[in-house]
Design an enzyme around this catalytic site. Structure first.
Site, PDB file in Angstrom:
ATOM      1  N   ASP A 147      -4.121  -0.482   5.015  1.00  0.00           N
ATOM      2  CA  ASP A 147      -3.809   0.259   3.801  1.00  0.00           C
ATOM      3  C   ASP A 147      -2.836  -0.579   2.989  1.00  0.00           C
ATOM      4  OD1 ASP A 147      -3.465   2.235   1.891  1.00  0.00           O
ATOM      5  OD2 ASP A 147      -2.096   3.434   3.127  1.00  0.00           O
ATOM      6  N   PHE A 173      -3.623   1.942  12.163  1.00  0.00           N
ATOM      7  CA  PHE A 173      -3.392   1.932  10.722  1.00  0.00           C
ATOM      8  C   PHE A 173      -2.228   1.020  10.397  1.00  0.00           C
ATOM      9  CE2 PHE A 173      -5.320   5.848  12.003  1.00  0.00           C
ATOM     10  CZ  PHE A 173      -6.302   6.068  11.052  1.00  0.00           C
ATOM     11  N   LYS A 174      -2.491   0.026   9.562  1.00  0.00           N
ATOM     12  CA  LYS A 174      -1.438  -0.862   9.081  1.00  0.00           C
ATOM     13  C   LYS A 174      -1.062  -0.396   7.676  1.00  0.00           C
ATOM     14  CE  LYS A 174      -0.521  -5.750   8.032  1.00  0.00           C
ATOM     15  NZ  LYS A 174      -1.181  -7.051   7.772  1.00  0.00           N
ATOM     16  N   ILE A 175       0.128   0.180   7.553  1.00  0.00           N
ATOM     17  CA  ILE A 175       0.551   0.791   6.306  1.00  0.00           C
ATOM     18  C   ILE A 175       1.475  -0.170   5.556  1.00  0.00           C
ATOM     19  CG2 ILE A 175       1.671   2.780   5.236  1.00  0.00           C
ATOM     20  CD1 ILE A 175      -0.951   3.446   6.723  1.00  0.00           C
TER      21      ILE A 175
END
Length: 312
Positions: A147, A173-175
């Site tokens: 993301d 999830f890589k935020i």
């Protein structure tokens, strides 16, 4: 107080830095330097690695080169650490094909951004959902959704959580968006145990707030995993004050990479330390300004990272 969030069945945690792609002075792949780069990153304490990401200059690589790099690196790593392979493409079918090859060659996970092309071509949530659902159906390994602002695609925490709950292999999830810590908290709150890996990114510039929010992994630049490990390990052991002090020590270098050197920083540090032969990016990316490079190296020397000693 340190966050108490911990995914029930998390397979991968810790520091998984991005491996830069090494070229010679003429712009050809330099596989000898590539292997030394990987060996250094493992010796420096990386819990795992990520290849073919944006900081790997994936956008200047041909499909044949992607396969050469995936095969070369995975064979060279030989199971020493898990390797995430970035397989992003606008086309669902191309992304699936790339991901299946990566899985076949031994990737532990694939990392994928939502489909986008250029400044204007985007699709809606229904198409994004189907994109990741079809990708999941083709794989037996986890999918990390990246993301990041570069995609120009807004992914709400609620939408990400729904995909985690409904699509089997979507679990990491890589935020990297603005307000990352708040988004991580909301993602964890909404997704619960379906969020196996809530991760920090963006060269660790928001690492402490993200750890406080529940991040269990960090995907950073590749030059100083030894420094990032000290922070993440102290935090994971419940020593938040120590982690915060260490973060303050390393923050000037993190800032130099995130705001000044960008994807050039890791290769400049690696060449300075004798790990790789050439730090040049592939054309048309410009090389780092000499004064910026000087500041980067001076900032790093104050911390004595392994990158400046490993190849000497």
């Amino acid at each position: 107080m340190a966050s108490t969030y911990s995914a029930r069945n998390a397979r991968y945690q810790g520091v998984f830095p991005v491996v830069p792609t090494t070229f010679d002075a003429r712009g050809n792949l330099d596989l000898a330097s590539q292997k030394r780069c990987v060996d250094f990153m493992i010796d420096a304490g990386s819990n795992g690695l990520c290849i073919l990401a944006n900081f790997s200059e994936q956008f200047v690589l041909s499909d044949i080169e992607r396969e050469i790099l995936t095969k070369t690196i995975l064979e060279h790593v030989a199971g020493r650490v898990p390797v995430i392979v970035t397989t992003t493409h606008f086309s669902t079918e191309v992304t699936i094909a790339r991901s299946v090859v990566a899985q076949h060659l031994g990737a532990a996970m694939v990392m994928v951004m939502p489909p986008y092309h250029g400044a204007t071509i985007r699709v809606g949530e229904a198409q994004i959902y189907d994109y990741f659902a079809r990708l999941s159906d083709a794989l037996d390994i986890p999918i990390m959704i990246q993301d990041a602002p570069v995609s120009g695609t807004a992914l709400s925490a609620a939408f990400l959580a729904r995909m985690a709950q409904e699509i089997e292999n979507v679990s990491y999830f890589k935020i990297e968006t603005a307000g990352a810590a708040s988004k991580l908290r909301e993602l964890i709150r909404l997704g619960g145990d379906a969020i196996e890996g809530p991760w920090d990114g963006e060269e660790a510039i928001t690492l402490m707030p993200d750890l406080d929010a529940g991040a269990t992994g960090a995907m950073t630049g590749g030059a100083y995993p030894d420094g990032i490990r000290k922070i993440v390990d102290a935090y994971a052991a419940g020593r938040r004050d120590e982690a915060a002090d260490l973060y303050q020590q390393w923050l000037p270098l993190i800032n130099y990479e995130n705001r000044q050197g960008w994807l050039l920083a890791a290769k400049s540090l690696m060449q300075e330390g004798g790990i790789i032969a050439c730090e040049a990016p592939r054309h048309p990316l410009p090389s780092m300004h000499p004064d910026t490079r000087k500041g980067l190296i001076e900032t790093a020397r104050k911390l004595d990272p392994l990158v400046l000693r490993w190849g000497r």
